[in-house]
Design a protein around this motif. Structure first.
Motif, PDB file in Angstrom:
ATOM      1  N   LEU A   1      -6.646  -5.220   7.114  1.00 43.93           N
ATOM      2  CA  LEU A   1      -7.176  -4.012   6.490  1.00 43.93           C
ATOM      3  C   LEU A   1      -6.830  -2.768   7.299  1.00 43.93           C
ATOM      4  N   ARG A   2      -6.819  -2.903   8.614  1.00 39.64           N
ATOM      5  CA  ARG A   2      -6.479  -1.752   9.455  1.00 39.64           C
ATOM      6  C   ARG A   2      -5.021  -1.353   9.239  1.00 39.64           C
ATOM      7  N   GLN A   3      -4.132  -2.327   9.125  1.00 37.26           N
ATOM      8  CA  GLN A   3      -2.726  -1.997   8.853  1.00 37.26           C
ATOM      9  C   GLN A   3      -2.561  -1.332   7.489  1.00 37.26           C
ATOM     10  N   VAL A   4      -3.320  -1.794   6.500  1.00 39.28           N
ATOM     11  CA  VAL A   4      -3.255  -1.168   5.185  1.00 39.28           C
ATOM     12  C   VAL A   4      -3.756   0.265   5.259  1.00 39.28           C
ATOM     13  N   SER A   5      -4.823   0.491   6.043  1.00 37.14           N
ATOM     14  CA  SER A   5      -5.335   1.851   6.211  1.00 37.14           C
ATOM     15  C   SER A   5      -4.284   2.758   6.838  1.00 37.14           C
ATOM     16  N   TRP A   6      -3.620   2.263   7.875  1.00 34.06           N
ATOM     17  CA  TRP A   6      -2.539   3.064   8.494  1.00 34.06           C
ATOM     18  C   TRP A   6      -1.428   3.343   7.497  1.00 34.06           C
ATOM     19  N   ALA A   7      -1.088   2.343   6.694  1.00 37.81           N
ATOM     20  CA  ALA A   7       0.004   2.524   5.725  1.00 37.81           C
ATOM     21  C   ALA A   7      -0.358   3.585   4.692  1.00 37.81           C
ATOM     22  N   VAL A   8      -1.590   3.543   4.174  1.00 33.40           N
ATOM     23  CA  VAL A   8      -2.013   4.539   3.197  1.00 33.40           C
ATOM     24  C   VAL A   8      -1.989   5.930   3.816  1.00 33.40           C
ATOM     25  N   GLU A   9      -2.489   6.033   5.037  1.00 32.87           N
ATOM     26  CA  GLU A   9      -2.513   7.331   5.702  1.00 32.87           C
ATOM     27  C   GLU A   9      -1.106   7.849   5.970  1.00 32.87           C
ATOM     28  N   GLY A  10      -0.207   6.986   6.435  1.00 32.90           N
ATOM     29  CA  GLY A  10       1.171   7.411   6.691  1.00 32.90           C
ATOM     30  C   GLY A  10       1.893   7.833   5.431  1.00 32.90           C
ATOM     31  N   ALA A  11       1.696   7.067   4.335  1.00 28.48           N
ATOM     32  CA  ALA A  11       2.326   7.453   3.071  1.00 28.48           C
ATOM     33  C   ALA A  11       1.776   8.779   2.580  1.00 28.48           C
ATOM     34  N   GLY A  12       0.475   9.021   2.773  1.00 24.84           N
ATOM     35  CA  GLY A  12      -0.093  10.310   2.400  1.00 24.84           C
ATOM     36  C   GLY A  12       0.498  11.453   3.189  1.00 24.84           C
TER      37      GLY A  12
ATOM     38  N   GLY B   1      -2.227  17.020  -3.878  1.00 28.37           N
ATOM     39  CA  GLY B   1      -3.494  16.440  -4.303  1.00 28.37           C
ATOM     40  C   GLY B   1      -3.525  14.937  -4.112  1.00 28.37           C
ATOM     41  N   VAL B   2      -2.414  14.267  -4.436  1.00 28.97           N
ATOM     42  CA  VAL B   2      -2.336  12.821  -4.200  1.00 28.97           C
ATOM     43  C   VAL B   2      -2.424  12.519  -2.705  1.00 28.97           C
ATOM     44  N   ALA B   3      -1.733  13.327  -1.892  1.00 30.04           N
ATOM     45  CA  ALA B   3      -1.749  13.097  -0.445  1.00 30.04           C
ATOM     46  C   ALA B   3      -3.155  13.268   0.127  1.00 30.04           C
ATOM     47  N   VAL B   4      -3.859  14.329  -0.290  1.00 32.65           N
ATOM     48  CA  VAL B   4      -5.225  14.534   0.198  1.00 32.65           C
ATOM     49  C   VAL B   4      -6.145  13.427  -0.299  1.00 32.65           C
ATOM     50  N   GLY B   5      -5.873  12.898  -1.478  1.00 36.19           N
ATOM     51  CA  GLY B   5      -6.691  11.813  -1.994  1.00 36.19           C
ATOM     52  C   GLY B   5      -6.587  10.529  -1.193  1.00 36.19           C
TER      53      GLY B   5
ATOM     54  N   ALA C   1       0.828  -1.207   0.000  1.00 39.72           N
ATOM     55  CA  ALA C   1       0.000   0.000   0.000  1.00 39.72           C
ATOM     56  C   ALA C   1       0.863   1.258   0.000  1.00 39.72           C
ATOM     57  N   VAL C   2       1.920   1.243   0.796  1.00 40.67           N
ATOM     58  CA  VAL C   2       2.842   2.383   0.784  1.00 40.67           C
ATOM     59  C   VAL C   2       3.459   2.547  -0.602  1.00 40.67           C
ATOM     60  N   GLY C   3       3.854   1.439  -1.216  1.00 40.07           N
ATOM     61  CA  GLY C   3       4.414   1.516  -2.561  1.00 40.07           C
ATOM     62  C   GLY C   3       3.432   2.085  -3.564  1.00 40.07           C
ATOM     63  N   ALA C   4       2.132   1.738  -3.434  1.00 44.00           N
ATOM     64  CA  ALA C   4       1.132   2.272  -4.351  1.00 44.00           C
ATOM     65  C   ALA C   4       1.009   3.786  -4.217  1.00 44.00           C
ATOM     66  N   VAL C   5       0.982   4.269  -2.974  1.00 47.16           N
ATOM     67  CA  VAL C   5       0.849   5.715  -2.762  1.00 47.16           C
ATOM     68  C   VAL C   5       2.085   6.450  -3.270  1.00 47.16           C
TER      69      VAL C   5
END
Length: 894
Positions: free
Chosen positions: A675-686, A640-644, A609-613
């Motif tokens: 899923l919760r870890q993926v959510s944290w990863a997306v948020e942290g990468a953002g 814009g990507v970060a807010v997305g 997920a971090v790699g995707a962001v």
């Protein structure tokens, strides 16, 4: 049920021979079924215990023989004996008793004897070489021979008097005299010895000294002469080769290996002696250690000769000494039953290293110069595969399946230990051989990265113009393939206990780069190589999607993505294409791993997920730079990507909460924690992308203000989630305030309240919410920060402000805070508001006071001050009482 090979019948003892047997041919005992299988396991265990008991009995005989040999040795001072040690160091004493001897009597005796022997030997050397010149060398030799005879005769009467240590010292001095005798005999020309070659003479002399010393020690039952004779056996052969003018390195290696063989024979004989006449355990251990050192030295010399050989014949000659060492190590590992497991592993590993060194040295002259790593890696790979297969067969024979289930062996087989040592040595040699392949392959893989600056310059060219000039060494590819084959074989054989997926991951990490580098190695154009890399990345992503819990699939995805992005960096179009594809692949595998892989693949899903962001952010930056956007605009694209990522993380968190509450998702195998870890990863990468975006806009204040405001809005959206409200709310407030401050600065606003009142209001709101949730919270923690931000800057600005509006508004606000503090009995509003009100009043009254003081005579202020001091002194006690009452009143406030 298959019986052990050549095992006797458990009942009558008839030799069954190989092959399965339903019944014993003699007593008709059934040999199949669960009971028979359990009986065979018990028989195997008892057989192993019998072998261990035999080894322990042999060890007992050795120790007992050594102790019997020291019956006439004086009793040593008790140092390590358990009763004496406990008596000298009582439990709980905290250390040795005061006045206890720091050196034992035995140690003092040894030091004295060693020093005395060394001094006598040095004196004899000086006497022989330098002093007593009037006697001549012949006279000195005669005196020295007489002293040698006395020193060698003394041990016999000393031993009869039970002075064994002194006898050992006298024997050591006598042996030293013998060496000097040899020197004196040649110097004196005794029997024409002065005409002989020096090296040849000392070769014969050391041979005689070795044999004589060993015989003397055997006859006198002395350890030092026996050990000295054992050690001196190494020198004659080497000296004889040097005397004969031999220059071949392998000849010296053969001589050293021959000495090792002799050592091993003597040690094996010593182990089988029960009377202890060969010196005891200490001498045997020392001899074994020296034999190991000598074997390693001989092997090193043989390998050196193989490496430095100029032709195939010279390298082939290394098979002689190295082959003997290999056979010796194999025999020790398999036949020496008293050898511990560590020693057996080391012996087998040494044998494997000797074989691999000889095989690699033989192949090296046949290959190009840069293929030396392959020359040693190829036989190491073959040995890894063979040893793994043998280890697997050994384990299967030791644990024969019963009713379809494997039985854990009671004792590890000897041959299993040996094969484990061989496998470890082969793996180590393969790893060392790959040290040449891995850097060369890595350098070849990173070649396009060196062209990235030119490609991304404003007037950069295309990497496609440079098609067939991508050098890829073939030896590097073959080296990687060998590592992959060895690791893959171990993974298939399951011969060693490794963490799940380790061998498969190593095979993929080593093999995939070799597969990818085939295209540039074949001289294919850059576009074809790039397409090949992207195709393998898609295949690796498909493997992860199908098997999210397979570490090898994740390793393959990481390798292919990394190389594809590295190669794509040399061309703008390739970079945009690769980043877009990697973004999609990473997002897909992250979702599939979180939904299908569960907790076992949660960490890998988060990384994907971090790699995707990050890939999406890089894609936006690459596209923006290609169309000619300036740096601040690129920052806004990243923002814009970060807010997305905010709504994506929220959706994932909501899905995780739903899965957790339902304890099962809509699809089988879903896991809320993943899923919760993926959510944290997306948020942290953002958040990381937002930080980079703000840094890119820092040079343009107007754009930075807008970016901060947008980031603040995104953080406020995150604060809508209950689990993020506390942190995200504060971050959103800070970002929005920073945005407003920058905008105010751009407008030329210098009034401090414009910067502080917004933050103060936010702090008061947050403090009020905290205070409502926790009534026990102190008013200083709840309202103190907000009141301080709202009042203190305005109070400080009073000194430079001559207008009436600020004091009026500040006084009104301070009065309101004071009234609220009194009404709600809160300490922080009362004191802060009252203090600000007092300072504001003082500021307003100061001009009037100064004017009044200017009209009065100068003595009036002095008189007033004096009267004030008198009043203070007179009412001190009353004021203290009032202060105590005020303090108690404030304490009752919160």
């Amino acid at each position: 049920m298959t019986s052990p090979h050549a095992a006797p019948c458990p009942d009558c003892g008839t030799d069954l021979g190989p092959g399965p047997h339903a019944r014993c041919p003699h007593c008709r005992l059934p040999l199949t079924g669960a009971d028979a299988a359990a009986l065979w396991q018990v028989v195997i265990a008892l057989r192993a215990l019998d072998e261990q008991r035999g080894a322990m009995l042999l060890r007992r005989d050795h120790l007992l023989a050594g102790l019997r040999a020291r019956r006439d040795v004086p009793d040593p001072a008790p140092v390590w004996g358990a009763p004496a040690f406990v008596a000298r160091h009582p439990v709980g004493a905290g250390g040795p008793a005061v006045g206890a001897a720091e050196v034992s009597g035995r140690s003092a005796q040894t030091v004295l004897l060693v020093l005395g022997g060394l001094l006598v030997s040095v004196a004899a050397l000086v006497f022989t070489v330098v002093s007593w010149g009037r006697l001549g060398i012949a006279g000195r030799s005669a005196v020295l021979f007489a002293l040698t005879a006395v020193a060698l005769v003394l041990p016999s009467p000393l031993r009869r008097r039970r002075l064994t240590a002194t006898a050992e010292a006298a024997a050591a001095v006598g042996l030293g005299f013998l060496v000097l005798d040899c020197y004196a005999a040649r110097a004196a020309g005794l029997g024409g010895l002065d005409a002989t070659d020096g090296l040849g003479y000392w070769a014969g002399a050391t041979a005689l000294l070795a044999a004589g010393s060993a015989a003397y020690g055997w006859a006198q039952r002395l350890r030092f002469p026996l050990a000295a004779g054992f050690l001196l056996t190494r020198l004659p052969a080497l000296l004889a080769l040097a005397a004969a003018g031999v220059e071949q390195v392998q000849a010296y290696a053969a001589a050293m290996v021959a000495g090792t063989v002799l050592d091993t024979v003597l040690l094996v004989g010593a182990e089988r002696q029960a009377d202890g006449r060969l010196g005891g355990p200490i001498l045997r251990r020392a001899g074994a250690g020296f034999a190991v050192v000598w074997a390693l030295s001989g092997g090193a010399v043989a390998v050196l000769g193989s490496v430095t050989a100029s032709g195939f014949a010279g390298a082939l000659a290394a098979w002689g000494p190295l082959g003997v060492l290999a056979g010796l190590g194999t025999g020790v590992a398999l036949r020496l039953t008293a050898l511990p497991r560590e020693g057996r592993l080391a012996a087998a590993a040494g044998a494997a290293v000797a074989v691999l060194a000889a095989a690699g040295g033989t192949l090296r002259p046949l290959l190009p110069a840069d293929w030396a790593g392959v020359a040693y890696g190829l036989p190491a790979t073959l040995l890894v595969i063979g040893a793994g297969a043998a280890l697997r067969r050994t384990a299967e024979r030791a644990a024969e399946p019963v009713d379809g289930r494997a039985v854990e062996p009671v004792v590890e087989p000897v041959e299993g230990q040996a094969w484990a040592g061989v496998l470890a040595a082969a793996g180590a040699v393969l790893g060392l051989a790959s040290l040449a392949a891995v850097p060369r392959a890595l350098a070849a893989a990173l070649v396009p990265l060196g062209h990235a600056p030119a490609a991304w310059a404003p007037d950069g060219g295309s990497f496609r113009d440079w098609q067939a000039s991508w050098p890829v060494p073939g030896s590097a590819l073959v080296g990687l393939v060998l590592i992959a084959v060895a690791a893959g074989a171990l993974a298939v054989l399951r011969a060693v206990r490794l963490p799940a997926g380790v061998a498969e991951a190593v095979a993929v990490v080593a093999g995939l780069p070799a597969v990818l580098l085939i295209a540039p190695a074949a001289g294919l154009p850059y576009g074809v190589s790039m397409g090949w890399a992207l195709l393998l990345a898609v295949l690796a992503a498909g493997a992860v999607a199908l098997r999210p819990g397979l570490p090898a699939a994740w390793a393959g995805l990481g390798v292919t993505d990394a190389l594809a992005l590295t190669w794509a960096s040399a061309d703008r179009a390739a970079t945009i294409t690769a980043l877009g594809l990697c973004t999609v692949l990473a997002a897909v595998v992250a979702w599939r791993a979180a939904v299908r892989g569960g907790a076992s693949a949660a960490t890998a899903a988060a990384v994907a997920a971090v790699g995707a962001v990050v890939s999406l952010g890089a894609e936006a930056a690459a596209v923006g730079d290609t169309v000619g956007l300036a740096q601040p605009s690129l920052g806004l694209l990243l923002l814009g990507v970060a807010v997305g990522t905010v709504p994506v993380a929220a959706v994932l968190a909501r899905r995780a909460g739903t899965e957790t509450r339902a304890e099962a998702g809509a699809e089988a195998g879903t896991d809320g924690s993943a899923l919760r870890q993926v959510s944290w990863a997306v948020e942290g990468a953002g958040c990381a992308l937002a930080a980079v975006a703000l840094a890119l806009t820092a040079g343009t204040p107007g754009v930075l203000s807008f970016a901060l405001a947008a980031a603040g809005v995104g953080a406020a959206a995150v604060a809508l989630r209950a689990d993020r409200r506390a942190v995200a709310g504060g971050v959103a407030t800070g970002l929005l305030l920073a945005s407003s401050w920058i905008r105010l600065a751009l407008w030329g606003v210098t009034t401090p309240e414009a910067y502080t009142l917004g933050l103060a209001a936010a702090a008061l709101a947050v403090g009020h919410l905290r205070y409502r949730r926790d009534p026990a919270l102190s008013s200083w923690a709840g309202y103190g920060p907000g009141l301080g931000l709202g009042l203190v800057p305005s109070v400080l600005a009073l000194g430079s402000d001559g207008h009436w509006l600020r004091p009026l508004l500040l006084g009104a606000g301070a009065l309101a805070a004071t009234v609220v503090g009194v009404r709600l009995r809160l300490q922080a509003p009362l004191l802060l508001g009252g203090g600000a009100l007092l300072l504001t009043a003082g500021h307003e009254l100061a001009p009037t006071v100064v004017q009044v003081l200017g009209l009065l005579p100068r003595w009036v202020p002095l008189a007033v001050a004096g009267l004030l001091l008198l009043a203070l002194g007179a009412g001190y006690e009353q004021r203290l009482r009032d202060a105590r009452r005020l303090r108690e009143g404030l304490r009752r406030l919160r």
